[in-house]
Motif scaffolding. Structure first.
Motif, PDB file in Angstrom:
ATOM      1  N   SER A   1       1.075  -1.541  -0.337  1.00 41.76           N
ATOM      2  CA  SER A   1       0.010   0.270  -0.050  1.00 41.76           C
ATOM      3  C   SER A   1       0.841   1.392  -0.337  1.00 41.76           C
ATOM      4  N   SER A   2       0.487   1.931  -0.246  1.00 48.54           N
ATOM      5  CA  SER A   2       1.205   3.382  -0.965  1.00 48.54           C
ATOM      6  C   SER A   2       0.902   4.150   0.540  1.00 48.54           C
ATOM      7  N   SER A   3      -0.651   4.149   1.239  1.00 44.36           N
ATOM      8  CA  SER A   3      -0.990   3.912   2.380  1.00 44.36           C
ATOM      9  C   SER A   3      -0.890   4.111   3.917  1.00 44.36           C
ATOM     10  N   SER A   4      -0.741   5.024   5.005  1.00 47.92           N
ATOM     11  CA  SER A   4       0.188   4.277   5.716  1.00 47.92           C
ATOM     12  C   SER A   4      -0.953   3.263   7.046  1.00 47.92           C
ATOM     13  N   SER A   5      -1.814   3.732   6.346  1.00 52.06           N
ATOM     14  CA  SER A   5      -3.473   3.224   7.317  1.00 52.06           C
ATOM     15  C   SER A   5      -3.958   2.480   6.317  1.00 52.06           C
TER      16      SER A   5
END
Length: 318
Positions: A49-53
């Motif tokens: 994922s490119s999102s930390s969440s």
């Protein structure tokens, strides 16, 4: 290049699942896999994922190589894969338009069950996109050039859907639905990017849905279509808000439709079945690709026992 693939399905909406780095040619791989195996509807790519969440990212590619913004049935399979990989009961999966919550549910016998968030929800025609006589929305109204009696609703979840409420006789064979779905997914003045077309009929204890999926054709089930159809069924008064049983040619799922002050919350729950593991030799030149080895995983028999419970209702419409 040798790839490790898993063949999976949600409600018999069947895919190859591959975990790896992001690539620009996954659409080509999807076309090649679907050419060699006509049973599958496309490819699920599980990526960092490119999102930390988010725990992972999902991309979905159809039979024709086009990319879908979301796939509810595919997301259930990705949810299982990521949760089992990471030892989790729930996770967040990044998709094209939103980061979506997924969670493991109590098994139905020996069937792995997962629930996934379906979001965002929009009735704005610009979000599909759809153009029709300058309208901004189209909810439970006939499209006179198709029928004066079928009530249609256009909704993005975020995949674009046109959903018609039809009598049972129009579900048989699907000729009427196919005619208009093929029209809307070819050159036309209404849907510049095509649209998923679903026909919905009131059924015992729920609704029955048949979907002609953009980039695929008639499919056993389409997760976002079933969820959007549950929403439309609630709007039309076919079923009450809350948990809706949605029957389809591939089985049955549960959709949750909650109406709130700020809009609708939608969830799709059903099986995430592993069919087989494969080693695939992908010749990126587009010639001589082949499956090197395959291993059946034995979960399909349990799913077939499960759908026997729903076949009586689904059989009334197909």
């Amino acid at each position: 290049m040798e790839l490790k693939l898993m063949k999976v399905h949600g409600s018999m909406n069947t895919f190859y699942l591959y975990e790896g780095a992001d690539r620009s040619d996954y659409g080509v791989l999807a076309e090649e896999l679907c050419r060699l195996d006509p049973e599958v509807d496309g490819l699920l790519a599980v990526l960092p994922s490119s999102s930390s969440s988010a725990n992972a990212r999902m991309r979905v590619f159809n039979k024709d190589g086009s990319e879908a913004s979301m796939c509810g049935n595919g997301l259930r399979c990705v949810a299982r894969y990521v949760c089992e990989r990471d030892g989790l009961e729930n996770a967040v999966i990044e998709t094209m338009k939103a980061n979506l919550k997924v969670e493991k549910q109590a098994s139905d016998g020996s069937i792995a069950m997962y629930a996934v968030e379906i979001s965002p929800v929009s009735f704005k025609l610009a979000d599909l996109p759809m153009a029709y006589e300058g309208n901004e929305e189209w909810i439970l109204k006939p499209l006179p050039f198709i029928s004066e009696t079928i009530l249609f609703t256009a909704v993005a979840v975020p995949n674009p859907h046109l959903i018609g409420i039809v009598p049972a006789e129009l579900q048989k064979g699907g000729a009427h639905q196919q005619k208009w779905a093929e029209f809307f997914n070819g050159p036309n003045d209404y849907f510049s990017d095509g649209v998923n077309v679903s026909y919905v009929t009131k059924a015992e204890d729920g609704i029955f849905v048949k979907t002609f999926e953009r980039g695929v054709g008639f499919t056993n089930a389409c997760g976002t279509a079933m969820t959007a159809s549950a929403l439309v069924g609630c709007l039309a008064g076919l079923v009450p808000y809350g948990d809706v049983s949605v029957f389809n040619p591939g089985g049955m799922v549960k959709c949750s439709v909650i109406k709130g002050d700020s809009g609708y919350s939608l969830q799709l729950a059903g099986n995430a079945t592993y069919l087989s593991n494969h080693l695939f030799l992908w010749q990126e030149s587009g010639t001589n690709s082949e499956f090197i080895s395959s291993e059946l995983l034995g979960e399909q028999r349990d799913y077939e026992d499960f759908i026997l419970k729903t076949s009586t209702i689904s059989g009334q419409f197909v």
